[in-house]
Design a protein around this motif. Structure first.
Motif, PDB file in Angstrom:
ATOM      1  N   TRP A 198       0.828  -1.206   0.000  1.00 19.89           N
ATOM      2  CA  TRP A 198       0.000   0.000   0.000  1.00 19.89           C
ATOM      3  C   TRP A 198       0.866   1.262   0.000  1.00 19.89           C
ATOM      4  O   TRP A 198       0.595   2.202  -0.737  1.00 19.89           O
ATOM      5  CB  TRP A 198      -0.916  -0.004   1.228  1.00 19.89           C
ATOM      6  CG  TRP A 198      -2.082  -0.933   1.106  1.00 19.89           C
ATOM      7  CD1 TRP A 198      -2.518  -1.563  -0.017  1.00 19.89           C
ATOM      8  CD2 TRP A 198      -2.957  -1.350   2.163  1.00 19.89           C
ATOM      9  NE1 TRP A 198      -3.620  -2.349   0.257  1.00 19.89           N
ATOM     10  CE2 TRP A 198      -3.907  -2.239   1.586  1.00 19.89           C
ATOM     11  CE3 TRP A 198      -3.028  -1.073   3.522  1.00 19.89           C
ATOM     12  CZ2 TRP A 198      -4.919  -2.837   2.331  1.00 19.89           C
ATOM     13  CZ3 TRP A 198      -4.033  -1.667   4.268  1.00 19.89           C
ATOM     14  CH2 TRP A 198      -4.964  -2.540   3.686  1.00 19.89           C
ATOM     15  N   TYR A 199       1.890   1.254   0.855  1.00 16.68           N
ATOM     16  CA  TYR A 199       2.735   2.451   0.942  1.00 16.68           C
ATOM     17  C   TYR A 199       3.548   2.675  -0.329  1.00 16.68           C
ATOM     18  O   TYR A 199       3.915   3.807  -0.644  1.00 16.68           O
ATOM     19  CB  TYR A 199       3.655   2.380   2.160  1.00 16.68           C
ATOM     20  CG  TYR A 199       3.010   2.950   3.408  1.00 16.68           C
ATOM     21  CD1 TYR A 199       2.849   4.320   3.561  1.00 16.68           C
ATOM     22  CD2 TYR A 199       2.546   2.115   4.419  1.00 16.68           C
ATOM     23  CE1 TYR A 199       2.248   4.844   4.692  1.00 16.68           C
ATOM     24  CE2 TYR A 199       1.943   2.632   5.558  1.00 16.68           C
ATOM     25  CZ  TYR A 199       1.795   4.003   5.689  1.00 16.68           C
ATOM     26  OH  TYR A 199       1.196   4.528   6.804  1.00 16.68           O
ATOM     27  N   ALA A 200       3.835   1.594  -1.062  1.00 11.83           N
ATOM     28  CA  ALA A 200       4.565   1.741  -2.327  1.00 11.83           C
ATOM     29  C   ALA A 200       3.758   2.562  -3.334  1.00 11.83           C
ATOM     30  O   ALA A 200       4.325   3.207  -4.217  1.00 11.83           O
ATOM     31  CB  ALA A 200       4.899   0.368  -2.904  1.00 11.83           C
ATOM     32  N   ARG A 201       2.416   2.541  -3.183  1.00 14.00           N
ATOM     33  CA  ARG A 201       1.549   3.301  -4.093  1.00 14.00           C
ATOM     34  C   ARG A 201       1.147   4.660  -3.507  1.00 14.00           C
ATOM     35  O   ARG A 201       0.398   5.399  -4.141  1.00 14.00           O
ATOM     36  CB  ARG A 201       0.288   2.495  -4.408  1.00 14.00           C
ATOM     37  CG  ARG A 201       0.541   1.167  -5.085  1.00 14.00           C
ATOM     38  CD  ARG A 201      -0.735   0.619  -5.707  1.00 14.00           C
ATOM     39  NE  ARG A 201      -1.754   0.379  -4.698  1.00 14.00           N
ATOM     40  CZ  ARG A 201      -1.979  -0.814  -4.127  1.00 14.00           C
ATOM     41  NH1 ARG A 201      -1.221  -1.851  -4.467  1.00 14.00           N
ATOM     42  NH2 ARG A 201      -2.936  -0.967  -3.229  1.00 14.00           N
ATOM     43  N   SER A 202       1.608   4.966  -2.303  1.00 17.83           N
ATOM     44  CA  SER A 202       1.198   6.201  -1.635  1.00 17.83           C
ATOM     45  C   SER A 202       2.212   7.316  -1.845  1.00 17.83           C
ATOM     46  O   SER A 202       3.357   7.080  -2.265  1.00 17.83           O
ATOM     47  CB  SER A 202       1.031   5.950  -0.128  1.00 17.83           C
ATOM     48  OG  SER A 202       0.048   4.967   0.110  1.00 17.83           O
ATOM     49  N   PRO A 243      -2.419   3.352   5.249  1.00 17.47           N
ATOM     50  CA  PRO A 243      -2.216   4.446   4.286  1.00 17.47           C
ATOM     51  C   PRO A 243      -3.466   4.816   3.477  1.00 17.47           C
ATOM     52  O   PRO A 243      -3.511   4.694   2.252  1.00 17.47           O
ATOM     53  CB  PRO A 243      -1.118   3.894   3.372  1.00 17.47           C
ATOM     54  CG  PRO A 243      -1.303   2.415   3.403  1.00 17.47           C
ATOM     55  CD  PRO A 243      -1.770   2.091   4.788  1.00 17.47           C
ATOM     56  N   LEU A 244      -4.491   5.278   4.185  1.00 15.81           N
ATOM     57  CA  LEU A 244      -5.682   5.803   3.523  1.00 15.81           C
ATOM     58  C   LEU A 244      -5.453   7.259   3.172  1.00 15.81           C
ATOM     59  O   LEU A 244      -4.414   7.845   3.491  1.00 15.81           O
ATOM     60  CB  LEU A 244      -6.886   5.673   4.471  1.00 15.81           C
ATOM     61  CG  LEU A 244      -7.156   4.277   5.039  1.00 15.81           C
ATOM     62  CD1 LEU A 244      -8.213   4.355   6.133  1.00 15.81           C
ATOM     63  CD2 LEU A 244      -7.605   3.333   3.936  1.00 15.81           C
ATOM     64  N   ASP A 245      -6.444   7.894   2.510  1.00 15.67           N
ATOM     65  CA  ASP A 245      -6.363   9.334   2.287  1.00 15.67           C
ATOM     66  C   ASP A 245      -6.176  10.030   3.632  1.00 15.67           C
ATOM     67  O   ASP A 245      -6.729   9.600   4.659  1.00 15.67           O
ATOM     68  CB  ASP A 245      -7.638   9.832   1.620  1.00 15.67           C
ATOM     69  CG  ASP A 245      -7.658   9.506   0.134  1.00 15.67           C
ATOM     70  OD1 ASP A 245      -7.086  10.276  -0.643  1.00 15.67           O
ATOM     71  OD2 ASP A 245      -8.256   8.472  -0.236  1.00 15.67           O
ATOM     72  N   ILE A 246      -5.437  11.120   3.627  1.00 16.46           N
ATOM     73  CA  ILE A 246      -5.047  11.775   4.878  1.00 16.46           C
ATOM     74  C   ILE A 246      -6.247  12.251   5.693  1.00 16.46           C
ATOM     75  O   ILE A 246      -6.294  12.080   6.910  1.00 16.46           O
ATOM     76  CB  ILE A 246      -4.111  12.974   4.586  1.00 16.46           C
ATOM     77  CG1 ILE A 246      -2.784  12.483   3.994  1.00 16.46           C
ATOM     78  CG2 ILE A 246      -3.862  13.781   5.847  1.00 16.46           C
ATOM     79  CD1 ILE A 246      -1.938  11.672   4.950  1.00 16.46           C
ATOM     80  N   MET A 247      -7.261  12.813   5.044  1.00 20.79           N
ATOM     81  CA  MET A 247      -8.361  13.407   5.806  1.00 20.79           C
ATOM     82  C   MET A 247      -9.669  13.302   5.041  1.00 20.79           C
ATOM     83  O   MET A 247      -9.737  13.587   3.851  1.00 20.79           O
ATOM     84  CB  MET A 247      -8.057  14.887   6.096  1.00 20.79           C
ATOM     85  CG  MET A 247      -9.123  15.604   6.910  1.00 20.79           C
ATOM     86  SD  MET A 247      -8.639  17.329   7.261  1.00 20.79           S
ATOM     87  CE  MET A 247     -10.046  17.856   8.252  1.00 20.79           C
ATOM     88  N   PHE A 248     -10.712  12.868   5.731  1.00 25.82           N
ATOM     89  CA  PHE A 248     -12.079  12.905   5.217  1.00 25.82           C
ATOM     90  C   PHE A 248     -13.007  13.313   6.357  1.00 25.82           C
ATOM     91  O   PHE A 248     -12.895  12.801   7.476  1.00 25.82           O
ATOM     92  CB  PHE A 248     -12.518  11.542   4.659  1.00 25.82           C
ATOM     93  CG  PHE A 248     -12.175  11.321   3.213  1.00 25.82           C
ATOM     94  CD1 PHE A 248     -12.603  12.221   2.248  1.00 25.82           C
ATOM     95  CD2 PHE A 248     -11.437  10.216   2.822  1.00 25.82           C
ATOM     96  CE1 PHE A 248     -12.297  12.017   0.906  1.00 25.82           C
ATOM     97  CE2 PHE A 248     -11.126  10.001   1.487  1.00 25.82           C
ATOM     98  CZ  PHE A 248     -11.558  10.914   0.525  1.00 25.82           C
TER      99      PHE A 248
END
Length: 634
Positions: free
Chosen positions: A263-267, A358-363
């Protein structure tokens, strides 16, 4: 636990009977009014993939194979609810949102009941106060909070609101189990609690934090913060932690570290950067909860990453602030237990989405559950420190009215894709996704030139995105500029050689170019216009129909077809087209004028006068409308 005495507005001084049924009716009427502007809006953002394009939830029968397929998807409980919605009413966005709103209302009622039980547990010997106002006030303030628009109006976030419903239900059942007097009832309530917990996790996996919430609630309100109990319960706590780890292990495919690494490789950030950034985001959430002005709310926030403790400097102070708030909750736990519990509840329920994953930072919707007990704790503190009942009541009314107004305004923003993403572009001008999303909805409205402007801006901000190139090519295809479309399709395939969608689109355009036939709505519309000029009305109507099959909301083709229908005396069909035109683009004066002509031919004189007047309000210099109105008023 010490009793809170001496203040005129302390919670114990309030002893007001409030029927839950009345609260439910008030919430239902109020919330349907506040959410009305967006109820009939289109599917937005991830709604398209999860609902419109997801054939697995578009069921037409309640057979075992069909339901098994629905439940085979991620977050099966929510997907089943979507499937049942479709079975009953098809792809009706109003029905989907109406169900979301009903879930929100029911969740608010569960919060009310849980707060009733909690405040009852706060009573101490010699204190007969029953805290009746606190559950009502906290529930109302939470229910109308503008932050929750994203969990209700954004249809796919039923994953969030339905998980919250079962989450609160599980806690309430746990409390009822603890205070139950009979073994049979305890067994029944325990089983129900387990079922509600599983349904919460089946709605959204972050509900897996529930066992820790049970422990927290037990320690605060049943064990009265007894440290000896906490030490004696340490083995059970370890068991809960192990079970949570096992759940995480299987949820992440049996290789959690490998999955995180992938996941972090794509972030765009590292684990350390995300953790530091989230410390700042937590305070943004707190500010949003306390002062939720619409200017602070956004479907897609653009958050500056924290690259070190002092880059930006607010990172260090935010980390200190997080530690300070947790310390404050510990210091105030015995004197202000509900406030302390609300602070810990807030952090605990952000633990999964606002730490290492590693989701989007803020929602904004991530505050739906965390804000519940925090708001209750803040109300509890204000009631205690307030020296005047009148001041407290006026403060609550002011906050309630402001939040209601802002919720209504926020739903206006959510009423269409263009208004939602224009709002996001205004607030996140240097982020690619808002520009691309706004371009998509402008393209759907037939505003191709403006859409291309935002697509190009998205490419400037995120140059290597093949999807954006494909979308630009689609836009040029609809405009009939096939040479430019081919150029951008080829660019998309060059960036991503396995991009099958762009490859298919490219092959279609090249094939149609070779045949020299109309390939899109614009081409059919242009050919229809030529045929009208040549007097070939029947063929022209056929091409307008084909164009509108491809793009039903293409305003220019709708208007031109209505003109043809008007000329050929098909007034009822012309009226249908013109009503769609003015619904899509209300500021088109000629459409209102022609609608007046249709009404006049149908003998609807009052409607004709109204349409002519509307045309002149938009364009006072429209001579045809003025002449038509003068004739009607003679």
């Amino acid at each position: 636990m010490k009793s809170l005495k001496g203040n005129f507005c302390s919670p114990q001084s309030w002893n007001v009977q409030f029927e839950p049924f009345v609260l439910f009716i008030v919430l239902t009427i109020l919330l349907f009014f506040l959410y009305a502007p967006a109820l009939n809006g289109p599917f937005l953002f991830d709604d398209t993939d999860n609902l419109e394009r997801n054939k697995r939830i578009q069921i037409t029968e309640l057979s075992y194979p069909t339901l098994k397929d629905v439940l085979g998807q991620a977050r099966p409980v929510v997907m089943l609810s979507f499937a049942l919605d479709h079975y009953l009413h098809g792809l009706s966005s109003m029905w989907f949102r109406g169900m979301n709103l009903l879930i929100h209302i029911c969740t608010a009622m569960l919060l009310y009941y849980l707060l009733q039980e909690t405040t009852a547990l706060l009573r101490t010997e010699g204190n007969t106060g029953n805290y009746k106002w606190l559950p009502v006030v906290a529930t109302l303030l939470w229910a109308v909070h503008p932050l929750h628009v994203q969990s209700v109006t954004y249809i796919v976030q039923r994953m969030n609101s339905l998980a919250a419903f079962f989450y609160l239900l599980a806690i309430l059942l746990y409390v009822r189990t603890r205070i139950s007097k009979t073994v049979q009832k305890k067994i029944l309530l325990s089983c129900s609690c387990l079922i509600a917990s599983m349904l919460a996790i089946g709605s959204k996996p972050n509900a897996a934090i529930l066992p820790f919430t049970f422990l927290l609630y037990e320690w605060f309100f049943f064990q009265k913060l007894n440290r000896k109990w906490l030490r004696s319960f340490l083995p059970a706590f370890i068991v809960v932690f192990v079970l949570f780890f096992i759940f995480s292990y299987f949820y992440m495919g049996g290789h959690p570290l490998l999955r995180l690494e992938t996941w972090y490789a794509r972030s765009d950030f590292t684990p350390a950067q995300r953790l530091m950034t989230e410390s700042r985001v937590i305070f943004l959430y707190l500010f949003q909860i306390i002062f939720p002005h619409p200017a602070r709310l956004n479907i897609d926030h653009d958050i500056l990453l924290s690259f070190s403790l002092f880059s930006p400097p607010s990172t260090f102070f935010s980390l200190v602030g997080v530690v300070g708030l947790l310390g404050l909750s510990g210091i105030t736990a015995r004197r202000f237990p509900l406030l302390s519990f609300g602070i810990v509840w807030f952090f605990l329920n952000l633990l999964i989405e606002s730490t290492i994953i590693p989701l989007d930072i803020m929602f904004d919707h991530r505050t739906y559950i965390p804000s519940m007990m925090l708001i209750a704790g803040l109300v509890y503190a204000v009631m205690f420190f307030c020296q005047s009942k009148r001041v407290f009541i006026l403060t609550v009314i002011a906050v309630f009215c402001l939040n209601s107004i802002w919720t209504y305004q926020r739903n206006i923003v959510w009423s269409s894709g263009v208004t939602l993403w224009q709002d996001s572009v205004n607030k996140s001008p240097n982020k690619a996704r808002p520009h691309e999303s706004l371009a998509y909805y402008l393209e759907q409205d037939g505003q191709y030139e403006e859409a291309l402007t935002h697509y190009q801006r998205a490419i400037e901000l995120r140059p290597g995105d093949a999807n954006t190139y494909n979308n630009i090519a689609n836009c040029y295809t609809k405009m009939g500029k096939t040479e430019l479309a081919v150029k951008y399709y080829e660019a998309a395939v060059k960036i991503r050689p396995d991009y099958w969608r762009a490859k298919i689109n490219l092959s279609k355009v090249l094939a149609w170019q070779e045949k020299g036939k109309p390939i899109n709505a614009v081409d059919h519309g242009r050919l229809a216009n030529k045929l009208v000029a040549q007097g070939e009305m029947k063929q022209a109507l056929d091409h307008y129909n084909r164009a509108l099959e491809m793009e039903p909301n293409h305003v220019e083709n709708l208007y031109n077809r209505s003109v043809l229908l008007l000329r050929t005396g098909q007034f009822a069909k012309a009226e249908e087209d013109l009503l769609e035109v003015v619904a899509l683009r209300d500021n088109l004066a000629v459409a209102h004028n022609n609608l007046g002509v249709v009404h006049e031919r149908q003998g609807k004189e009052k409607a004709a006068v109204t349409s002519y007047q509307q045309a002149l309000q938009i364009d006072p210099l429209l001579q045809d409308a003025q002449e038509n109105l003068d004739r009607m008023l003679r």
